[in-house]
Design an enzyme around this catalytic site. Structure first.
Site, short mmCIF file in Angstrom:
data_model
loop_
_atom_site.label_atom_id
_atom_site.label_comp_id
_atom_site.label_asym_id
_atom_site.label_seq_id
_atom_site.Cartn_x
_atom_site.Cartn_y
_atom_site.Cartn_z
NE ARG A 9 -3.10 -0.11 3.04
CZ ARG A 9 -3.13 0.36 4.58
NH1 ARG A 9 -2.72 -0.52 5.33
NH2 ARG A 9 -3.75 1.68 4.74
CE LYS A 81 -2.57 -2.57 13.80
NZ LYS A 81 -3.67 -2.19 13.10
CG ASP A 82 -4.43 -4.13 9.54
OD1 ASP A 82 -5.25 -4.02 10.36
OD2 ASP A 82 -3.59 -3.01 8.95
NE ARG A 129 -7.78 -4.31 19.76
CZ ARG A 129 -7.02 -3.50 20.06
NH1 ARG A 129 -6.78 -3.34 21.52
NH2 ARG A 129 -6.36 -2.61 19.35
NE ARG A 130 -6.41 0.53 19.10
CZ ARG A 130 -5.53 0.93 18.03
NH1 ARG A 130 -6.33 1.66 17.12
NH2 ARG A 130 -4.61 0.54 17.65
NE ARG A 147 -11.01 4.03 8.47
CZ ARG A 147 -11.42 3.33 7.19
NH1 ARG A 147 -12.76 3.45 7.18
NH2 ARG A 147 -10.66 3.35 6.34
N GLY A 148 -8.51 6.96 8.52
CA GLY A 148 -7.33 7.74 7.94
C GLY A 148 -6.05 7.08 8.51
NE ARG A 153 -6.62 6.14 11.93
CZ ARG A 153 -6.96 4.91 12.16
NH1 ARG A 153 -6.95 4.68 13.46
NH2 ARG A 153 -7.47 4.05 11.23
CB CYS A 241 -11.91 -5.76 12.21
SG CYS A 241 -12.69 -5.12 10.79
#
Length: 312
Positions: A9, A81-82, A129-130, A147-148, A153, A241
């Site tokens: 990415r 984690k993604d 989760r957070r 987001r972003g 952020r 997620c």
């Protein structure tokens, strides 16, 4: 093999991660040409809707996976984690790199800890989760979507849109941007259990034996043990997620490993948690076994309700 192509990415963090893997591979294969091929994923394009509502973290991997399957690239580097626990036919998780700081972190220009936040403080995070963890710690604060990419952020925080935001500590540390805010405070895993694989890079490839053998040099045994437990836990619960799940395995010594886990509703009104110590020799099954104890306590119903809430 003379050339390896890494699909990546375009975000600063994704490029950092891909460049890191490139440099590690160059140490092992100094005569091989290793290049980055940039892609824009659906998750990068849709910035005004929470991930849970548009398909989850797999939105950041799909285009990269297509590139590998079509022969445009040999590997892709992801924040583990993604990475979903199930792969498209023909693809696999070939290596996980050394783990860095797995904690989440509070970033703020006003407050040095979650405890210092005043009643009604506006905290930025879109992670379910957070959100759950924050509401368990501070039910009196207000949560606002965020987001972003990391830089975007932090810019929103610095513009005064939030009193504080929560990010993965490792991403901020890798980019060296801790000083862009007054307070950067990692949060203990006793207070906020991370996502599966947080602070580890996952190297995804096709099942081509030559590629798999070449990239096996990147694999870190400790990270593999911990992430196997965490991913086994999430896979058994069939959670992604779209639901609030935290799980963190920590190697204590040559014989034992600690596993912290939690599932619940995004508003923190209900949750199930465990903190166990297990025999490290059983690491391949610890996650599944722990998940079964959660299922026995009603986790399936809890996660189904959490998913409905997430999609409202």
């Amino acid at each position: 093999m003379e050339k390896l192509v890494i699909a990546t990415r375009r975000s600063k963090l994704a490029l950092w991660q891909s460049e890191f893997v490139k440099s590690e591979l160059e140490k092992h294969y100094p005569n091989m040409e290793i290049v980055l091929q940039e892609f824009v994923t659906k998750g990068d394009k849709i910035l005004d809707v929470p991930l849970a509502k548009i398909g989850g973290k797999g939105l950041f991997t799909k285009e990269l996976e297509i590139a590998m399957l079509e022969g445009e690239a040999h590997l892709a580097v992801h924040s583990l984690k993604d990475v979903p626990t199930q792969f498209e036919d023909g693809l696999q998780l070939t290596a996980v790199t050394k783990r860095y700081d797995p904690r989440d972190a509070l970033l703020s220009n006003k407050y040095a800890s979650i405890e210092e936040l005043p009643k009604g403080a506006i905290i930025g995070t879109t992670s379910l989760r957070r959100r759950m963890a924050l509401k368990l710690l501070r039910p009196d604060i207000e949560l606002k979507d965020l987001r972003g990419n990391i830089n975007t952020r932090i810019a929103k925080l610095n513009a005064g849109e939030y009193d504080a935001i929560i990010l993965a500590a490792t991403g901020v540390q890798k980019l060296g941007i801790q000083n862009e805010v007054k307070y950067f405070v990692p949060i203990s895993t006793d207070e906020m259990i991370p996502s599966m694989g947080q602070a580890t890079l996952g190297v995804e490839t096709t099942k081509d034996p030559e590629i798999v053998k070449l990239l096996s040099v990147l694999n870190d045994k400790n990270a593999q043990i911990e992430s196997t437990i965490e991913r086994g836990f999430v896979d058994t619960l069939q959670g992604g997620c779209q639901v609030p799940i935290g799980v963190k395995a920590t190697i204590l010594d040559d014989e034992s490993i600690r596993v912290q886990a939690i599932v619940g509703l995004p508003d923190g009104s209900e949750s199930i948690s465990e903190d166990i110590t297990a025999d490290i020799n059983n690491y391949e099954s610890i996650g599944q076994t722990l998940a079964q104890t959660f299922l026995d306590q009603g986790a399936k119903d809890l996660l189904e309700r959490a998913e409905k809430v997430a999609f409202k």
